[in-house]
Design an enzyme around this catalytic site. Structure first.
Site, PDB file in Angstrom:
ATOM      1  CD  GLU A  79      -2.903   3.027  -5.204  1.00 17.24           C
ATOM      2  OE1 GLU A  79      -1.718   2.667  -5.088  1.00 17.24           O
ATOM      3  OE2 GLU A  79      -3.844   2.225  -5.361  1.00 17.24           O
ATOM      4  NE  ARG A  97      -4.288  -1.364   0.071  1.00 15.44           N
ATOM      5  CZ  ARG A  97      -4.420  -2.424  -0.714  1.00 15.44           C
ATOM      6  NH1 ARG A  97      -3.441  -2.737  -1.559  1.00 15.44           N
ATOM      7  NH2 ARG A  97      -5.494  -3.178  -0.687  1.00 15.44           N
ATOM      8  CG  HIS A 115      -2.991  -1.158  -6.884  1.00 15.66           C
ATOM      9  ND1 HIS A 115      -3.245  -0.450  -5.746  1.00 15.66           N
ATOM     10  CD2 HIS A 115      -3.129  -2.471  -6.528  1.00 15.66           C
ATOM     11  CE1 HIS A 115      -3.543  -1.275  -4.748  1.00 15.66           C
ATOM     12  NE2 HIS A 115      -3.475  -2.511  -5.208  1.00 15.66           N
ATOM     13  CG  ASP A 148       1.596  -2.762  -8.419  1.00 16.81           C
ATOM     14  OD1 ASP A 148       1.456  -2.324  -9.579  1.00 16.81           O
ATOM     15  OD2 ASP A 148       0.769  -3.526  -7.879  1.00 16.81           O
TER      16      ASP A 148
HETATM   17  P1  NAI Z   1      -1.471 -11.044   5.228  1.00 14.88           P
HETATM   18  O1  NAI Z   1      -2.466 -10.553   6.212  1.00 14.88           O
HETATM   19  O2  NAI Z   1      -1.450 -12.500   4.870  1.00 14.88           O
HETATM   20  O3  NAI Z   1       0.014 -10.668   5.723  1.00 14.88           O
HETATM   21  C1  NAI Z   1       0.356  -9.409   6.235  1.00 14.88           C
HETATM   22  C2  NAI Z   1       1.451  -9.631   7.265  1.00 14.88           C
HETATM   23  O4  NAI Z   1       1.950  -8.353   7.656  1.00 14.88           O
HETATM   24  C3  NAI Z   1       0.971 -10.359   8.531  1.00 14.88           C
HETATM   25  O5  NAI Z   1       1.751 -11.493   8.769  1.00 14.88           O
HETATM   26  C4  NAI Z   1       1.138  -9.297   9.622  1.00 14.88           C
HETATM   27  O6  NAI Z   1       1.486  -9.852  10.868  1.00 14.88           O
HETATM   28  C5  NAI Z   1       2.282  -8.468   9.036  1.00 14.88           C
HETATM   29  N1  NAI Z   1       2.448  -7.170   9.667  1.00 14.88           N
HETATM   30  C6  NAI Z   1       1.532  -6.392  10.289  1.00 14.88           C
HETATM   31  N2  NAI Z   1       2.121  -5.286  10.768  1.00 14.88           N
HETATM   32  C7  NAI Z   1       3.440  -5.367  10.444  1.00 14.88           C
HETATM   33  C8  NAI Z   1       4.567  -4.531  10.678  1.00 14.88           C
HETATM   34  N3  NAI Z   1       4.462  -3.383  11.375  1.00 14.88           N
HETATM   35  N4  NAI Z   1       5.768  -4.930  10.205  1.00 14.88           N
HETATM   36  C9  NAI Z   1       5.890  -6.086   9.534  1.00 14.88           C
HETATM   37  N5  NAI Z   1       4.861  -6.932   9.277  1.00 14.88           N
HETATM   38  C10 NAI Z   1       3.651  -6.560   9.735  1.00 14.88           C
HETATM   39  O7  NAI Z   1      -1.653 -10.150   3.933  1.00 14.88           O
HETATM   40  P2  NAI Z   1      -1.224 -10.472   2.430  1.00 14.88           P
HETATM   41  O8  NAI Z   1      -2.317 -11.192   1.735  1.00 14.88           O
HETATM   42  O9  NAI Z   1       0.132 -11.048   2.416  1.00 14.88           O
HETATM   43  O10 NAI Z   1      -1.196  -8.993   1.804  1.00 14.88           O
HETATM   44  C11 NAI Z   1      -0.232  -8.045   2.212  1.00 14.88           C
HETATM   45  C12 NAI Z   1      -0.623  -6.690   1.654  1.00 14.88           C
HETATM   46  O11 NAI Z   1      -0.482  -6.713   0.227  1.00 14.88           O
HETATM   47  C13 NAI Z   1      -2.098  -6.316   1.873  1.00 14.88           C
HETATM   48  O12 NAI Z   1      -2.264  -5.673   3.114  1.00 14.88           O
HETATM   49  C14 NAI Z   1      -2.387  -5.384   0.741  1.00 14.88           C
HETATM   50  O13 NAI Z   1      -2.196  -4.064   1.198  1.00 14.88           O
HETATM   51  C15 NAI Z   1      -1.329  -5.720  -0.313  1.00 14.88           C
HETATM   52  N6  NAI Z   1      -1.883  -6.217  -1.579  1.00 14.88           N
HETATM   53  C16 NAI Z   1      -1.491  -5.608  -2.746  1.00 14.88           C
HETATM   54  C17 NAI Z   1      -1.976  -6.043  -3.963  1.00 14.88           C
HETATM   55  C18 NAI Z   1      -1.542  -5.425  -5.262  1.00 14.88           C
HETATM   56  O14 NAI Z   1      -2.220  -5.615  -6.278  1.00 14.88           O
HETATM   57  N7  NAI Z   1      -0.442  -4.703  -5.332  1.00 14.88           N
HETATM   58  C19 NAI Z   1      -2.948  -7.144  -4.029  1.00 14.88           C
HETATM   59  C20 NAI Z   1      -3.239  -7.759  -2.744  1.00 14.88           C
HETATM   60  C21 NAI Z   1      -2.740  -7.282  -1.565  1.00 14.88           C
END
Ligand code: NAI
Length: 334
Positions: A266, A237, A298, A261
Site C-alpha cells: 500500500e 496490516r 486504509h 482496508d
Molecule cells: P492491540 O495491541 O490492542 O491488540 C492486538 C492483539 O493481537 C493483542 O491482543 C495480541 O496479543 C494479539 N496478537 C499478537 N500476535 C498474534 C497472533 N499471532 N495471532 C493472534 N493474535 C495475536 O492492538 P489494536 O489496537 O487492537 O490494533 C490491532 C491492529 O490494528 C494494529 O496492530 C494495527 O496494525 C491495526 N490498525 C489498523 C487501523 C486502520 O486504520 N485500518 C487503525 C489502527 C490500528
C-alpha cells in the site's frame, strides 16, 4: 521546538493545529508540514527539527533513522498504533525517543470492518449505482443473513474486542484466537486455536499486529483450512495476508469474499490520488477485477473522534519528550 510532520494531509494539519492550541498551549511547539512520505531521500526536510511526526507508510529504517539523528532529530512521534515501519533496535541504539498512539477509538476501525462486511455481503455499493441509473433489478444483489453465522476474530486486543462485540450484538457466534487472550473476550465468545477458528468461521477478521511471526499469517495453507466460500476481512496490516495466495484462493472460488482496508504494497498507492496514473501493481490490478473483492485505502481510523484522539495523544507524547518525562506510550525494542 520544531517538529517535521511527514505524509501530512489537510486533515492532519487541522487536527494537529487544534490539539496544539489546546494541549500544547504555552509550549512553543511549531509543526512544519510536508506532503512527502519520510524515506532516505526526504529525511533532510527535518533539518532544524527536534522531532518527526510520522504515519503508517513513512519508512524509519536504519539509514533513515541515522540520517535524522545526524540532523539533530531526537524523537519519533507515530500518529498511529502500529510501529512495524520503525527499526526499533536502530532507534534504541541511537537513543531516539519513539512514542505511538496505542489506542484511539478502536470502535472506529471495528465499525469500518463491519461496513466492509455489510457492503460486500449485501452489495450496497452496486445497489447504490444501479438505483441511481433507474435499475431496480435485484439479480446479483443476493446476500446472506449474518445473524447466526460464525465470525472468527484473530487478535482479541482493543479493536478485535470492539469488533467481536458488534458481531455478538448482531446474533453471530464469535470465536477468538490470540496467544495472549483478553479476559474481556470471555463473555463474548470462545477462544480457540487458529486452525479451529479458520475451519469454523463464515467470516474471518484480522486484528493482530504485523510482526515477523504474523507476516503472511494468511497464506495458501491457512486459506486451505478456511471454510469454503468464507469471507476474509483485513483492517489490520497488509503484510498479514499473502496477496498472491489470496488471488489463487479467489480464482479457485475457495475464498468467497475478500474485504481489505490495508494492502501489502500500500505504501506505493494509498493516501494519494492516482486516478490519472497507470497503476503499476499487477497483484492490486488483479484484485480489482474480482466482483467479490472490496478494497478501501486504509481509512479504518478515519473518523473525527479518532483524529482528535490521535492528535491529543501525540501532543501529550511530545510534551513528555520535551519535558524529559516518563512516557507511557514509548515503544522500546525487544
Ligand atoms: P492491540 O495491541 O490492542 O491488540 C492486538 C492483539 O493481537 C493483542 O491482543 C495480541 O496479543 C494479539 N496478537 C499478537 N500476535 C498474534 C497472533 N499471532 N495471532 C493472534 N493474535 C495475536 O492492538 P489494536 O489496537 O487492537 O490494533 C490491532 C491492529 O490494528 C494494529 O496492530 C494495527 O496494525 C491495526 N490498525 C489498523 C487501523 C486502520 O486504520 N485500518 C487503525 C489502527 C490500528
Amino acid at each position: 521546538m520544531q517538529i517535521a510532520v511527514f505524509s501530512a494531509r489537510p486533515y492532519d494539519r487541522r487536527f494537529l493545529e487544534e490539539a496544539n492550541q489546546r494541549e500544547g498551549a504555552g509550549q512553543d511547539f511549531q509543526f512544519v508540514y510536508f506532503d512527502a512520505a519520510l524515506d532516505v531521500h526526504t529525511a533532510a526536510l527535518a533539518q532544524d527539527c527536534a522531532a518527526v511526526c510520522v504515519f503508517v507508510n513513512d519508512r524509519l529504517d536504519a539509514p533513515v533513522l541515522q540520517a535524522l539523528h545526524a540532523l539533530g532529530v531526537r524523537a519519533v512521534l507515530l500518529r498511529c498504533a502500529g510501529f512495524n515501519n520503525v527499526d526499533l533496535a536502530s532507534a534504541n541504539a541511537l537513543g531516539l525517543f519513539v512514542a505511538r498512539v496505542p489506542a484511539y477509538s478502536p470502535e472506529a476501525v471495528a465499525e469500518h470492518a463491519l461496513a466492509l462486511v455489510m457492503t460486500l455481503n449485501r452489495h450496497t455499493h452496486r445497489a447504490y449505482n444501479r438505483v441511481r441509473e433507474g435499475n431496480f433489478m435485484l439479480d446479483g444483489l443476493l446476500g446472506r443473513t449474518l445473524h447466526g453465522k460464525t465470525v472468527g476474530i484473530v487478535g482479541t486486543g482493543k479493536i478485535g474486542l470492539a469488533t467481536a462485540r458488534i458481531f455478538r450484538g448482531m446474533g453471530c457466534t464469535v470465536l477468538g484466537h490470540d496467544p495472549y487472550p483478553s479476559p474481556a473476550f470471555a463473555g463474548i465468545g470462545a477462544m480457540v486455536e487458529l486452525d479451529e477458528l479458520l475451519s469454523r468461521s463464515d467470516i474471518v477478521s484480522l486484528h493482530c499486529p504485523l510482526t515477523p511471526d504474523t507476516q503472511h499469517l494468511i497464506d495458501d495453507a491457512s486459506l486451505a483450512r478456511m471454510k469454503p466460500g468464507a469471507m476474509l476481512v483485513n483492517t489490520s496490516r497488509g503484510g498479514l495476508v499473502d496477496t498472491h495466495a489470496v488471488i489463487r484462493a479467489l480464482k479457485s472460488r475457495r475464498l468467497g469474499h475478500l474485504a481489505i482496508d490495508v494492502y501489502e504494497q500500500e505504501s506505493a498507492l494509498f493516501f494519494q490520488d492516482l486516478s490519472g496514473e497507470i497503476i503499476d501493481d499487477e497483484a492490486f490490478q488483479r484484485l480489482m477485477t474480482f466482483p467479490n473483492v472490496l478494497v478501501t485505502g486504509h481509512q479504518g481510523f478515519f473518523t473525527v473522534e479518532a483524529l482528535q484522539e490521535i492528535s491529543a495523544i501525540t501532543l501529550g507524547n511530545l510534551a513528555d519528550f520535551a519535558a524529559g518525562r516518563e512516557c507511557g506510550n514509548r515503544v522500546a525494542a525487544g
